[in-house]
Design an enzyme around this catalytic site. Sequence first.
Site, PDB file in Angstrom:
ATOM      1  N   SER A 102       0.922  -1.318  -0.005  1.00 31.66           N
ATOM      2  CA  SER A 102       0.148   0.027   0.037  1.00 31.66           C
ATOM      3  C   SER A 102       1.022   1.277  -0.042  1.00 31.66           C
ATOM      4  O   SER A 102       2.156   1.258   0.135  1.00 31.66           O
ATOM      5  CB  SER A 102      -0.878  -0.032   1.439  1.00 31.66           C
ATOM      6  OG  SER A 102      -0.162  -0.011   2.432  1.00 31.66           O
ATOM      7  N   ILE A 139       3.274   4.372  -0.540  1.00 30.56           N
ATOM      8  CA  ILE A 139       4.428   4.836  -1.238  1.00 30.56           C
ATOM      9  C   ILE A 139       4.960   3.618  -1.815  1.00 30.56           C
ATOM     10  O   ILE A 139       5.560   3.433  -3.178  1.00 30.56           O
ATOM     11  CB  ILE A 139       5.360   5.723  -0.315  1.00 30.56           C
ATOM     12  CG1 ILE A 139       4.982   6.969  -0.168  1.00 30.56           C
ATOM     13  CG2 ILE A 139       6.784   5.754  -1.464  1.00 30.56           C
ATOM     14  CD1 ILE A 139       5.942   7.704   0.970  1.00 30.56           C
ATOM     15  N   SER A 151      12.620  10.799   6.693  1.00 27.24           N
ATOM     16  CA  SER A 151      11.593  11.634   6.854  1.00 27.24           C
ATOM     17  C   SER A 151      12.092  12.820   7.567  1.00 27.24           C
ATOM     18  O   SER A 151      12.979  12.803   8.130  1.00 27.24           O
ATOM     19  CB  SER A 151      10.369  11.169   7.928  1.00 27.24           C
ATOM     20  OG  SER A 151       9.659  12.338   8.187  1.00 27.24           O
ATOM     21  N   TYR A 199       9.283   7.812  17.075  1.00 26.40           N
ATOM     22  CA  TYR A 199       9.037   7.875  15.490  1.00 26.40           C
ATOM     23  C   TYR A 199      10.273   8.686  14.902  1.00 26.40           C
ATOM     24  O   TYR A 199      11.022   8.220  13.959  1.00 26.40           O
ATOM     25  CB  TYR A 199       7.602   8.244  15.035  1.00 26.40           C
ATOM     26  CG  TYR A 199       7.630   8.515  13.623  1.00 26.40           C
ATOM     27  CD1 TYR A 199       7.430   7.368  12.831  1.00 26.40           C
ATOM     28  CD2 TYR A 199       7.665   9.669  12.833  1.00 26.40           C
ATOM     29  CE1 TYR A 199       7.186   7.576  11.033  1.00 26.40           C
ATOM     30  CE2 TYR A 199       7.562   9.741  11.520  1.00 26.40           C
ATOM     31  CZ  TYR A 199       7.379   8.701  10.649  1.00 26.40           C
ATOM     32  OH  TYR A 199       7.273   8.680   9.436  1.00 26.40           O
ATOM     33  N   LYS A 255      13.639   7.879  12.380  1.00 31.46           N
ATOM     34  CA  LYS A 255      13.853   8.491  11.142  1.00 31.46           C
ATOM     35  C   LYS A 255      15.321   9.158  11.107  1.00 31.46           C
ATOM     36  O   LYS A 255      15.854   9.237   9.890  1.00 31.46           O
ATOM     37  CB  LYS A 255      12.648   9.651  10.917  1.00 31.46           C
ATOM     38  CG  LYS A 255      11.414   8.904  10.552  1.00 31.46           C
ATOM     39  CD  LYS A 255      11.303   8.398   9.400  1.00 31.46           C
ATOM     40  CE  LYS A 255      10.657   6.718   9.423  1.00 31.46           C
ATOM     41  NZ  LYS A 255      10.784   6.310   8.194  1.00 31.46           N
TER      42      LYS A 255
END
Length: 313
Positions: free
Chosen positions: A47, A49, A171, A198, A202
């Site tokens: 699903s 990207i 990100s 998170y 990243k």
Amino acid sequence: GMEWVLLVVGVLLALYTLLRHGLRGAPRPRCRPELRGRTAIVTGGSSGIGAAAALELARCGARVILATRSARRGEAAASRIRRESGNNEVQFMHLDLASLRSVRAFASAFLRQEPKLHILINNAGVSAGGTTEDGFSLPFQVNHLGHFLLTQLLLERLRSCAPSRVVIVASSAHCAGRLRPESLGRPPSGLFSTFQDYCDSKLANVLHARELATREQGTRVTCYAVHPGFVNTSLFRHAPLWLKPLLLPLAWLLFLDASEAAQVVLDCATQDGLEPLSGRYFTDCGPRLPWPAGRDDRLARVLWEGSERLVGL
């Protein structure tokens, strides 16, 4: 009556379209090279990207492995991509990055079945909190540690098929990342610990690309960290309930859809002449300097050695 309702709806739709396209600009059409005879792995390829990137790679003629946790979603995505691309070389293989055992099983099955590997796209990601079966924080393991182990296990194959590329989906959230070597892999404490976790994962993505590029100099395996843009994907399903009413209109207006966001990932995977930029951080505007922690070579080395220790390499 009804005419007024229709008029208001019409005006709102027109305003929305103007805003959405005015604020975001038209996507640049991209020219992609022919990839027949080349093999790519896309993690989280069922699903978002990952699926959009896999579809484009399949359209260019690549053999594409969707490495995904859910067999149902993975098989469905593979058959949809085969149909839409007209390319039958699209396969699902099971990979659960929240299990280091699963990462090892995937790598050995892949190396047994597939003679070649030219492109590895480490795309799968989670923003939810929690702990894995290996005892690490969920975002840190899925977003970084699992991909770190996967890349190491497939590195020999990437070298033997060089020139080859590793693309790590990072990100701009790495700007708030903090990596503490002594507590690597443990969830941070505090009110916003899941968000912090998170961001930390990243930052680890950006530093992983940097250190991998340093270590692979001269092997013709190159590596790129990518900020795909703010993307309207299912990653937001874990946002706190109070935040969703704020995020959703923003996501619709300003955020990219998955196929737009996949473009910079595909650029790094396929564009000619990027080799001298190995280890760099890319956005839609090309190579960019990451935030200071993302260019700390000492931290990159410490993270690498810590990651090797945690995954038992």
